[in-house]
Design an enzyme around this catalytic site. Sequence first.
Site, PDB file in Angstrom:
ATOM      1  N   TYR A  38       0.813  -1.212   0.000  1.00  0.00           N
ATOM      2  CA  TYR A  38       0.000   0.000   0.000  1.00  0.00           C
ATOM      3  C   TYR A  38       0.847   1.262   0.000  1.00  0.00           C
ATOM      4  O   TYR A  38       0.309   2.371   0.083  1.00  0.00           O
ATOM      5  CB  TYR A  38      -0.931   0.021   1.220  1.00  0.00           C
ATOM      6  CG  TYR A  38      -1.868  -1.158   1.337  1.00  0.00           C
ATOM      7  CD1 TYR A  38      -2.248  -1.906   0.217  1.00  0.00           C
ATOM      8  CD2 TYR A  38      -2.370  -1.542   2.579  1.00  0.00           C
ATOM      9  CE1 TYR A  38      -3.101  -2.992   0.332  1.00  0.00           C
ATOM     10  CE2 TYR A  38      -3.237  -2.627   2.704  1.00  0.00           C
ATOM     11  CZ  TYR A  38      -3.593  -3.345   1.579  1.00  0.00           C
ATOM     12  OH  TYR A  38      -4.438  -4.420   1.699  1.00  0.00           O
ATOM     13  N   HIS A  65      -1.213  -1.271 -11.038  1.00  0.00           N
ATOM     14  CA  HIS A  65      -2.169  -0.167 -10.976  1.00  0.00           C
ATOM     15  C   HIS A  65      -1.794   0.814  -9.869  1.00  0.00           C
ATOM     16  O   HIS A  65      -1.050   0.488  -8.927  1.00  0.00           O
ATOM     17  CB  HIS A  65      -3.587  -0.694 -10.748  1.00  0.00           C
ATOM     18  CG  HIS A  65      -3.739  -1.481  -9.479  1.00  0.00           C
ATOM     19  ND1 HIS A  65      -3.827  -0.885  -8.225  1.00  0.00           N
ATOM     20  CD2 HIS A  65      -3.821  -2.812  -9.259  1.00  0.00           C
ATOM     21  CE1 HIS A  65      -3.960  -1.803  -7.306  1.00  0.00           C
ATOM     22  NE2 HIS A  65      -3.944  -2.999  -7.902  1.00  0.00           N
ATOM     23  N   LYS A 276       3.052 -11.565   0.197  1.00  0.00           N
ATOM     24  CA  LYS A 276       3.493 -11.714  -1.203  1.00  0.00           C
ATOM     25  C   LYS A 276       4.402 -12.934  -1.368  1.00  0.00           C
ATOM     26  O   LYS A 276       4.361 -13.607  -2.397  1.00  0.00           O
ATOM     27  CB  LYS A 276       4.209 -10.447  -1.676  1.00  0.00           C
ATOM     28  CG  LYS A 276       3.374  -9.181  -1.562  1.00  0.00           C
ATOM     29  CD  LYS A 276       1.997  -9.348  -2.161  1.00  0.00           C
ATOM     30  CE  LYS A 276       1.082  -8.202  -1.763  1.00  0.00           C
ATOM     31  NZ  LYS A 276      -0.336  -8.471  -2.095  1.00  0.00           N
ATOM     32  N   HIS A 336      -1.476  -6.533 -11.526  1.00  0.00           N
ATOM     33  CA  HIS A 336      -1.701  -6.500 -10.084  1.00  0.00           C
ATOM     34  C   HIS A 336      -0.431  -6.889  -9.328  1.00  0.00           C
ATOM     35  O   HIS A 336       0.447  -7.570  -9.867  1.00  0.00           O
ATOM     36  CB  HIS A 336      -2.798  -7.493  -9.694  1.00  0.00           C
ATOM     37  CG  HIS A 336      -4.137  -7.206 -10.279  1.00  0.00           C
ATOM     38  ND1 HIS A 336      -5.054  -6.365  -9.702  1.00  0.00           N
ATOM     39  CD2 HIS A 336      -4.745  -7.694 -11.409  1.00  0.00           C
ATOM     40  CE1 HIS A 336      -6.155  -6.335 -10.418  1.00  0.00           C
ATOM     41  NE2 HIS A 336      -5.999  -7.125 -11.461  1.00  0.00           N
ATOM     42  N   ASP A 337      -0.380  -6.538  -8.043  1.00  0.00           N
ATOM     43  CA  ASP A 337       0.805  -6.840  -7.238  1.00  0.00           C
ATOM     44  C   ASP A 337       1.039  -8.331  -7.067  1.00  0.00           C
ATOM     45  O   ASP A 337       2.184  -8.804  -7.131  1.00  0.00           O
ATOM     46  CB  ASP A 337       0.725  -6.153  -5.875  1.00  0.00           C
ATOM     47  CG  ASP A 337      -0.583  -6.425  -5.130  1.00  0.00           C
ATOM     48  OD1 ASP A 337      -1.576  -6.814  -5.758  1.00  0.00           O
ATOM     49  OD2 ASP A 337      -0.615  -6.219  -3.901  1.00  0.00           O
TER      50      ASP A 337
END
Length: 442
Positions: A38, A65, A276, A336-337
């Site tokens: 974030y 994004h 992640k 996306h991440d």
Amino acid sequence: MALALKLLALWACVLLSSCSTAPESTLNTDITRLWGAYSPYFSAGMYTSPPAGCRVDQLFILQRHGARFPTSGASTTIISGIHKLQSVHTYTDPRLDFLKNFAYTLGVADLVPFGAHQSFEAGEDAYSRYRNLLRPENLPFLRASSSARVVDSATNWTAGFSAASHHVYNPPLSVILSEDGNDTLDDGMCANAGNSDAQTDAWLAVFAPPITARLNRWAPGANVTDAETYSLISMCPFHTVALYTIGQHILPLSPFCALFSADDFAAFEYSMDLDKYYGTGYGAHLGRVQGVGYINELLARLTHTPVNDSTQTNRTLDASPATFPLDRALYADFSHDNQIAAIYAAMGLFPQAAPLDPTAAPAHMGTWVASRLVPFSAHMVFERLACTRGAQYVRVLVNDAAQPLAFCADKKTPGVCELGAFVRSQAYAGGGGDGDWAKCFA
């Protein structure tokens, strides 16, 4: 102590400006680099020109994004935590007083104006750095995954690119890949992939209880849970980026940020690292296979040969020169991440000597740090280089930081790989994931 050391390393990067040469006009750098995925975009290293005797002759950008609102699931827990804090009659700490008149008005998952601004700036920067590649008859080719925030990021990127060129170059968004079908820009196709819940829950049980206890002391009777504490910490970044309005030069910090210490944010960052790593990275048994399709598309573009892949690719689109041309000088894909993390792992970037520990933060900052790898508007860049030696080379940059590419680096010129060596180094992708893709459905 581990958190404090990690925090010290991160802040040294900020204070000494050793991890960024980008303007900081829109960022408060005290804590924004401790927000994991974030975090607003910041350069992870100083961009350097290609080696002497080499020039960029083809470019590939993979872009996350921009900043967004919380997802629906996250919103539910955030609202629950806020309502609990607002339900009590008396606060024992004035930092909670703003909640007396606070109304939750955030949307769900969509791009916020600051995210649009980030994407616009990324397009401007891409034009400024690589405009020598452009020709009117050879515009950048753009694709995006179909989520609204990804599509909106792509169109804001094109607007920034066009504006920087004084509207000489106006690249269209040519392909939107449906997330309901084969899509190399999203991680939703591997049915048996699993998630990182076990690891992030384990870490939550370590770091959150003292913070939860503190919030409940400040708001007697609120009975906030550890999960709600995590969501309330996330309101610092989410509310901060939502407060931005076009034209502001400073990103105003949310009053939620004052509820938490630097150590709290360092623990929050590590939760993102775990997410992640064990979600789609090296720690997930079917994580890196989800990045194989994109890498095989990259290899096809690098070598001007048809895509050879049987995983996530849309074979119909990739077989057509209209929807997957091989003759462009500049490509940009928007994703996306979680998918970008899978691509890092599939490629062999940011390898870990040992798995991340979900019960204790590392004493020293490692290489798998979410705020450096996948902040809002993160970008991974592949430069194909034409050099005077006659050979072609590949250089990879993640958020401006050139990667060492130990798996194929040229001994005479560290950080670049001869094109053929780079292709050979991607044997995991070239082999279709060595059977891992079948495990997604077995």
